[in-house]
Write an enzyme that holds these catalytic residues in place. Structure first.
Site, PDB file in Angstrom:
ATOM      1  N   CYS A 342     -20.598  28.296 -30.978  1.00 37.65           N
ATOM      2  CA  CYS A 342     -21.832  27.538 -30.842  1.00 37.65           C
ATOM      3  C   CYS A 342     -22.857  27.934 -31.904  1.00 37.65           C
ATOM      4  O   CYS A 342     -23.884  28.566 -31.599  1.00 37.65           O
ATOM      5  CB  CYS A 342     -22.402  27.752 -29.448  1.00 37.65           C
ATOM      6  SG  CYS A 342     -21.160  27.376 -28.223  1.00 37.65           S
ATOM      7  N   GLU A 343     -22.581  27.619 -33.129  1.00 40.49           N
ATOM      8  CA  GLU A 343     -23.476  27.889 -34.258  1.00 40.49           C
ATOM      9  C   GLU A 343     -23.170  26.855 -35.324  1.00 40.49           C
ATOM     10  O   GLU A 343     -21.996  26.589 -35.591  1.00 40.49           O
ATOM     11  CB  GLU A 343     -23.172  29.253 -34.900  1.00 40.49           C
ATOM     12  CG  GLU A 343     -23.277  30.427 -34.015  1.00 40.49           C
ATOM     13  CD  GLU A 343     -24.429  31.354 -34.378  1.00 40.49           C
ATOM     14  OE1 GLU A 343     -25.187  31.056 -35.321  1.00 40.49           O
ATOM     15  OE2 GLU A 343     -24.541  32.370 -33.697  1.00 40.49           O
TER      16      GLU A 343
END
Ligand code: LLP
Length: 413
Positions: A342-343
Site C-alpha cells: 500500500c504505497e
C-alpha cells in the site's frame, strides 16, 4: 548452457527453464546462476593476474551462505561491514584471515569478535575509530592490522545515495587528516599499519573517477613512505558498474590496467572490493502477474513481487529490465509494473512495454545484488525464497519465510 539466456523464447538459468523453477518453488523467487557468480569473480582475478592481488567480494551485495561458499571455494576474500557479515562468512566456510572489515560505525563488540577471529585487516574510517580499536586490541592482548579509508574527494558521477567519495559524505578520512592518523597508528603498539583503502561509490561505469582516486591515494602512499611508513597493500574498493539499462558496464580489464599502471613499481598488493559486479548480473527476481487493470491514464500489471522484495526502484528510482519468462506472441502494451504493497512507491518498473496476461511469470533481471539483502517484511510479507542453480539443479538456498516466523519474536501483553 550457462548463465542467464533466452532460448526458443524461454529464459534459462544455467540451462534450467526459469518457468519450471518458478512452478516448483513459487513466486516471488530469487534465482542465481552459479556459473555467472564464478565467471564474474574470475573476471576480476584474471584481470589482475600479472600482479599480487586480492579480490574481496563485498558481502553486503548478496550475503546468502551459498553465494559466499561458492566464492570462498574460488579463493575469494571478503569485505564485510558488520559482525553479522563476519559470522556469515565464517559459517560459509571461509577462513577469517581472508576478511577485511569496512564500515564507518564498528562497535566495540564487533571489534572484539573480529580481533579474536584474527581477520586480515580493519579498514578504519576515523581517528576516533582508530583510537577505539587500539584500546580494544590492547584489552584483548592483540595487534590489529589496519588500513585507513581515504576520502579522496572525487565525484563518482553516480546516484547521490551511492556516492561515497566526496567530502560531504560521511565516509573515510580526509587526505589532510590521514597523514597524522597514520603517524599515530604507526606509533601504537596494538595497531599494525598495513594498507590504505578507498571506495568512492557504487555503479560506476567509467574508469575516470577511479583514476582520479588512484592518483590521490598513491600520492598519499608516497607521502607516508617519506614519513617512514611502509604499506603492504592498497585497496581500491568496489563500485564497478553493471548493465541495467543502456549503460556500458565498467570494463574490468580497463579498470585493472589503470590500477596496475597507477601502482607502478611500488611493492603493493592490490586489493579490491567488488560486490554488484559479481552478484548483480548473476540473479533474477521472478514474479507472477496477478491482475491487469487500467484507468483512463494508465495500465497496470499487478504482480506478486513488491517493494519489500526489491526496493531499488522505489529507493533510487533504479531501472531494472523486466521481461516475460516465456515470450508469447501477443500484442504488447505499456504497463506500470506494481506490487500489492500500500504505497505509490511500490513499483518495480514504470512504462514498460509487455505482452502479458494474468498468470504469466515476469523476470526482473540484474537482481543478484542489493536485492534480496535489502528486502523487508513490510506489510507482513514473508521474504522470497532463494534458489542457486548449480550442477544442473535448482537448490533452495533460503526457504521462503512463513508468516508465523514473522511474528514469532513478538508477544501480546
Ligand atoms: N566496499 C565498500 C566500503 C562499500 O561501501 C561498498 C558498497 C562496496 C565495497 C561494494 O560496492 P559495489 O561493488 O557493490 O558497488 N544499495 C545500493 C548500493 C550500495 C553500495 C554500498 N557500498 C544499490 O542498490 O545500488
Amino acid at each position: 548452457m550457462s548463465g542467464i539466456e533466452r532460448v526458443n523464447g524461454e529464459l534459462l538459468v544455467d540451462g534450467l527453464a526459469l518457468s519450471d523453477i518458478a512452478k516448483t518453488h513459487g513466486t516471488p523467487l530469487y534465482v542465481y546462476s552459479r556459473d555467472l557468480l564464478e565467471s564474474n569473480w574470475k573476471a576480476f582475478d584474471r584481470a589482475f593476474d600479472a600482479v599480487p592481488h586480492r579480490v574481496c567480494y563485498a558481502v553486503k551485495a548478496n550475503s546468502n551462505l551459498a553465494v559466499l561458499s561458492v566464492l570462498a571455494k574460488l579463493g575469494s576474500s571478503f569485505d564485510i561491514v558488520s559482525g553479522g557479515e563476519l559470522k556469515r562468512v565464517l559459517a560459509a566456510g571461509a577462513p577469517a584471515n581472508r576478511v577485511v572489515f569496512s564500515g564507518v560505525g564498528k562497535t566495540t563488540s564487533e571489534m572484539v569478535e573480529a580481533l579474536n577471529a584474527n581477520i586480515l585487516c580493519f579498514n578504519i574510517e576515523s581517528v576516533a575509530e582508530a583510537t577505539r580499536l587500539a584500546q580494544v586490541a590492547k584489552a584483548q592482548g592483540k595487534v590489529a592490522p589496519v588500513s585507513f579509508r581515504i576520502n579522496p574527494d572525487v565525484d563518482a558521477q553516480t546516484h547521490p545515495y551511492i556516492s561515497t567519495g566526496l567530502k560531504e559524505n560521511k565516509f573515510g578520512i580526509s587526505m589532510e587528516e590521514a597523514r597524522e592518523a597514520y603517524r599515530q597508528a604507526q606509533d601504537h603498539p596494538n595497531l599494525s599499519v598495513c594498507g590504505i583503502d578507498c571506495h568512492i561509490g557504487s555503479q560506476l561505469t567509467s574508469v575516470e573517477p577511479y583514476e582520479a582516486a588512484f592518483e590521490r591515494m598513491l600520492a598519499m602512499v608516497d607521502q607516508l613512505s617519506e614519513d617512514g611508513i611502509t604499506l603492504s597493500h592498497i585497496d581500491f574498493g568496489g563500485g564497478q558498474g553493471i548493465q541495467y539499462d543502456d549503460e556500458t558496464p565498467l570494463d574490468i580489464v580497463e579498470f585493472a590496467n589503470a590500477a596496475i599502471a597507477a601502482v607502478g613499481s611500488r611493492p603493493l598488493e592490490i586489493w579490491m572490493e567488488p560486490g554488484r559486479a559479481i552478484a548483480g548480473p548473476a540473479g533474477v527476481l521472478v514474479t507472477r502477474v496477478e491482475y491487469l487493470k487500467e484507468n483512463s491514464e494508465k495500465a497496470f500489471a499487478v504482480i506478486d513481487g513488491a517493494m519489500n522484495d526489491l526496493i531499488r526502484p522505489a529507493l533510487y528510482s533504479a531501472w531494472q529490465p523486466i521481461v516475460p519468462v516465456i515470450e508469447q506472441d501477443r500484442t504488447a502494451r505499456v504497463y506500470d509494473v506494481v506490487g500489492p504493497v500500500c504505497e505509490s512507491a511500490d513499483f518495480l518498473g514504470k512504462d514498460r512495454e509487455l505482452a502479458i496476461e494474468a498468470g504469466d511469470y515476469l523476470a526482473v533481471l540484474a537482481s543478484g545484488a542489493y536485492a534480496f539483502v535489502m528486502s523487508s517484511n513490510y506489510n507482513t510479507r514473508g521474504r522470497a525464497a532463494e534458489i542457486l542453480v548449480s550442477d544442473a539443479q535448482a537448490h533452495v538456498v533460503r526457504q521462503r519465510e512463513s508468516v508465523e516466523s514473522l511474528f514469532a519474536l513478538e508477544s501480546t501483553v
